[in-house]
Design an enzyme around this catalytic site. Structure first.
Site, PDB file in Angstrom:
ATOM      1  N   TYR A  34      55.394  17.918 -85.815  1.00 53.68           N
ATOM      2  CA  TYR A  34      55.667  18.571 -84.527  1.00 53.68           C
ATOM      3  C   TYR A  34      55.549  17.548 -83.385  1.00 53.68           C
ATOM      4  O   TYR A  34      56.449  17.424 -82.550  1.00 53.68           O
ATOM      5  CB  TYR A  34      54.683  19.727 -84.335  1.00 53.68           C
ATOM      6  N   GLY A  44      59.496  33.450 -75.344  1.00 52.89           N
ATOM      7  CA  GLY A  44      58.275  32.697 -75.657  1.00 52.89           C
ATOM      8  C   GLY A  44      57.209  32.926 -74.585  1.00 52.89           C
ATOM      9  O   GLY A  44      57.447  33.590 -73.568  1.00 52.89           O
TER      10      GLY A  44
HETATM   11  N1  LIG Z   1      51.852  26.884 -77.630  1.00 62.11           N
HETATM   12  C1  LIG Z   1      51.099  25.792 -77.453  1.00 62.11           C
HETATM   13  O1  LIG Z   1      49.918  25.766 -77.776  1.00 62.11           O
HETATM   14  C2  LIG Z   1      51.709  24.564 -76.829  1.00 62.11           C
HETATM   15  C3  LIG Z   1      50.888  23.423 -76.676  1.00 62.11           C
HETATM   16  C4  LIG Z   1      51.443  22.290 -76.095  1.00 62.11           C
HETATM   17  C5  LIG Z   1      52.756  22.292 -75.668  1.00 62.11           C
HETATM   18  N2  LIG Z   1      53.527  23.405 -75.843  1.00 62.11           N
HETATM   19  C6  LIG Z   1      54.926  23.367 -75.416  1.00 62.11           C
HETATM   20  O2  LIG Z   1      55.087  24.319 -74.368  1.00 62.11           O
HETATM   21  C7  LIG Z   1      56.416  24.846 -74.407  1.00 62.11           C
HETATM   22  C8  LIG Z   1      56.350  26.363 -74.366  1.00 62.11           C
HETATM   23  O3  LIG Z   1      55.610  26.789 -75.499  1.00 62.11           O
HETATM   24  P1  LIG Z   1      55.297  28.318 -75.782  1.00 62.11           P
HETATM   25  O4  LIG Z   1      53.862  28.396 -76.116  1.00 62.11           O
HETATM   26  O5  LIG Z   1      55.861  29.167 -74.709  1.00 62.11           O
HETATM   27  O6  LIG Z   1      56.111  28.496 -77.132  1.00 62.11           O
HETATM   28  P2  LIG Z   1      56.541  29.814 -77.897  1.00 62.11           P
HETATM   29  O7  LIG Z   1      55.809  30.987 -77.382  1.00 62.11           O
HETATM   30  O8  LIG Z   1      56.499  29.480 -79.340  1.00 62.11           O
HETATM   31  O9  LIG Z   1      58.053  29.965 -77.446  1.00 62.11           O
HETATM   32  C9  LIG Z   1      59.036  29.080 -77.865  1.00 62.11           C
HETATM   33  C10 LIG Z   1      60.360  29.768 -77.670  1.00 62.11           C
HETATM   34  O10 LIG Z   1      61.359  28.882 -78.188  1.00 62.11           O
HETATM   35  C11 LIG Z   1      62.300  29.679 -78.796  1.00 62.11           C
HETATM   36  N3  LIG Z   1      63.081  28.998 -79.821  1.00 62.11           N
HETATM   37  C12 LIG Z   1      62.671  28.552 -81.022  1.00 62.11           C
HETATM   38  N4  LIG Z   1      63.711  28.090 -81.724  1.00 62.11           N
HETATM   39  C13 LIG Z   1      64.800  28.251 -80.934  1.00 62.11           C
HETATM   40  C14 LIG Z   1      66.157  27.992 -81.099  1.00 62.11           C
HETATM   41  N5  LIG Z   1      66.641  27.487 -82.232  1.00 62.11           N
HETATM   42  N6  LIG Z   1      67.008  28.255 -80.077  1.00 62.11           N
HETATM   43  C15 LIG Z   1      66.551  28.811 -78.931  1.00 62.11           C
HETATM   44  N7  LIG Z   1      65.264  29.106 -78.718  1.00 62.11           N
HETATM   45  C16 LIG Z   1      64.395  28.832 -79.715  1.00 62.11           C
HETATM   46  C17 LIG Z   1      61.536  30.812 -79.455  1.00 62.11           C
HETATM   47  O11 LIG Z   1      62.430  31.868 -79.660  1.00 62.11           O
HETATM   48  P3  LIG Z   1      62.043  33.184 -80.499  1.00 62.11           P
HETATM   49  O12 LIG Z   1      61.145  33.966 -79.600  1.00 62.11           O
HETATM   50  O13 LIG Z   1      63.361  33.838 -80.724  1.00 62.11           O
HETATM   51  O14 LIG Z   1      61.393  32.694 -81.750  1.00 62.11           O
HETATM   52  C18 LIG Z   1      60.471  31.093 -78.428  1.00 62.11           C
HETATM   53  O15 LIG Z   1      60.871  32.120 -77.549  1.00 62.11           O
HETATM   54  C19 LIG Z   1      57.070  24.250 -75.649  1.00 62.11           C
HETATM   55  O16 LIG Z   1      57.831  23.138 -75.276  1.00 62.11           O
HETATM   56  C20 LIG Z   1      55.901  23.779 -76.493  1.00 62.11           C
HETATM   57  O17 LIG Z   1      56.249  22.703 -77.329  1.00 62.11           O
HETATM   58  C21 LIG Z   1      53.020  24.549 -76.411  1.00 62.11           C
END
Ligand SMILES: NC(=O)c1ccc[n+]([C@@H]2O[C@H](COP(=O)([O-])OP(=O)(O)OC[C@H]3O[C@@H](n4cnc5c(N)ncnc54)[C@H](OP(=O)(O)O)[C@@H]3O)[C@@H](O)[C@H]2O)c1
Length: 298
Positions: free
Chosen positions: A132, A10
Site C-alpha cells: 500500500y 469514502g
Molecule cells: N484510512 C486511513 O487510515 C488513511 C490513512 C492515511 C492516508 N489515507 C488516505 O486518505 C485518503 C482518503 O482515505 P479514506 O479513509 O477516506 O478512504 P476510504 O474510506 O477507504 O475511501 C476510499 C474511497 O475510494 C474509493 N475507491 C476505491 N477504489 C476505487 C476505484 N477503483 N475507483 C473509484 N473509487 C475507488 C472507494 O470506493 P467504494 O466506497 O466504492 O469502495 C472509497 O469510497 C486516501 O488517499 C487514503 O490513502 C487514509
C-alpha cells in the site's frame, strides 16, 4: 468554481460532502462541487477515467479522495492497488495539467518506514515497507513529476470518521460484543478525524495562497495533535462511550497481519499550519466529536 471530489462514498469524501452541504456563511457553495464514486469514475480503469473527463466540462480543482486503502489486501492485489494509487493518479495529474486546473491529492504516513524517533517532516526520506505504502508513494512521485506546479499532496494518518469501517467503529462493535480485547501498543501515530481533514482541505481551497497560479507543488502533513498507540486509542474510545471491555496491550509480533506496519509514523504539521493558518484539535477532542456524530453506535 467547478470542484470535483473523487471517492464520494469514502470517509474523507463523505466528510467533505457533509461540510459543504451544512456549513452556512461559508463562501464555497454546494453548487460548486461535483462528487463522484467508482460508478461514475472508476480509477481501476484507464478507459473510465478518460471517458469521464472527455464527457464532462473542465474542472478548476480536483480533490482526489479515492484510493485503494485496504492495507493488508494490497499485499495480494498489488497490481490493482498500483493502478488506483499510482497509475490513476498519474493519469489524473495529466488531465488536470491539460485542463490548467489544480489538484489536491491525499497520501499517507505509510510512505515512511516508521523507524524514526522524531515526527516526520515533509522532506524526510521515504521508504515504505508495505505494498500500500509503495503504491501511494509511486502516486506522489508521478504527480510531482507531471505537475511540478499547481498541486498539493496532503499526507495524513490513522483516518477515522462516523462513516464506514474504521478503527473507531470496529472498536465500538467489538467492545460491545466482547469482555476483553487485545490491542497493539507498539505502533505509534496520530489519529485524524476525517471531518477535521475535510475542513482543512476546504480552508486551503478558499485561501489566496492556493488560488495563485504556478505555485510549486507542495507536500504537507496533517493529522490531529498528540501521539498515541492503537491500545491507548482503543482505551479512550471505550472511556468516552463507557464500554465495559477490558483492553490489554499486545505487541505487533503477537498480532501478525499480511502487511507490515511502520512502528512510529508521527507526522510534523508545522508546514501546513504556517502556510494556511490551520488550527487543529487534539486527538481526544476530535475523537469525542466523532463519537457524538455516530448515529447508530451498534
Ligand atoms: N484510512 C486511513 O487510515 C488513511 C490513512 C492515511 C492516508 N489515507 C488516505 O486518505 C485518503 C482518503 O482515505 P479514506 O479513509 O477516506 O478512504 P476510504 O474510506 O477507504 O475511501 C476510499 C474511497 O475510494 C474509493 N475507491 C476505491 N477504489 C476505487 C476505484 N477503483 N475507483 C473509484 N473509487 C475507488 C472507494 O470506493 P467504494 O466506497 O466504492 O469502495 C472509497 O469510497 C486516501 O488517499 C487514503 O490513502 C487514509
Amino acid at each position: 468554481m467547478r470542484i470535483l471530489v473523487t471517492g464520494k462514498n469514502g470517509q474523507l469524501g463523505r466528510s467533505i460532502y457533509k461540510i459543504v452541504n451544512t456549513a452556512n456563511g461559508d463562501n464555497l457553495s454546494p453548487n460548486e462541487f461535483i462528487f463522484v464514486g467508482r460508478e461514475e469514475l472508476d480509477l481501476s480503469s484507464e478507459g473510465s477515467i478518460s471517458h469521464y473527463f472527455d464527457s464532462n466540462d473542465r474542472f478548476d480543482v480536483i480533490i482526489n479522495c479515492a484510493a485503494y486503502t485496504a492495507v493488508d489486501k494490497a499485499e495480494e492485489e498489488q497490481e490493482l492497488a498500483n493502478q488506483i494509487n499510482h497509475l490513476a493518479v498519474k493519469q489524473l495529474a495529466e488531465i488536470v495539467k491539460a485542463q490548467k486546473a489544480k489538484l489536491i491529492h491525499i497520501s499517507t504516513d505509510y510512505v515512511f518506514d516508521g523507524e524514526s524517533d522524531k515526527a516526520y517532516v515533509e522532506t524526510d526520506e521515504t521508504s515504505p515497507i508495505n505494498a500500500y505504502g509503495k503504491t501511494k508513494l509511486a502516486g506522489e512521485q508521478a504527480l510531482k513529476e507531471i505537475m511540478p506546479t499547481d498541486a498539493i499532496i496532503i499526507r495524513t494518518s490513522w483516518v477515522y470518521s462516523e462513516y464506514g469501517n474504521n478503527f473507531v467503529s470496529t472498536m465500538l462493535r467489538l467492545g460491545k460484543e466482547r469482555d476483553e480485547l487485545n490491542v497493539v501498543s507498539d505502533q505509534i501515530g496520530s489519529p485524524t478525524y476525517a471531518t477535521d481533514l475535510a475542513g482543512v482541505i476546504l480552508e486551503i481551497i478558499k485561501s489566496k495562497e492556493f488560488r495563485e497560479e504556478n505555485q510549486t507543488t507542495q507536500i504537507y502533513h496533517y493529522s490531529n495533535k498528540g501521539e498515541i498507540s492503537w491500545y491507548e486509542f482503543a482505551k479512550e474510545i471505550f472511556k468516552i462511550e463507557e464500554v465495559d471491555c477490558k483492553v490489554s496491550p499486545i505487541t505487533t509480533e503477537q498480532y501478525p497481519m499480511p502487511a507490515k506496519r511502520p512502528k512510529s509514523t508521527l507526522i510534523d504539521k508545522e508546514k501546513i499550519v504556517e502556510k494556511f493558518g490551520i488550527k487543529t484539535s487534539y486527538w481526544k477532542e476530535a475523537l469525542c466529536s466523532c463519537i457524538n456524530n455516530i448515529e447508530n453506535k451498534i
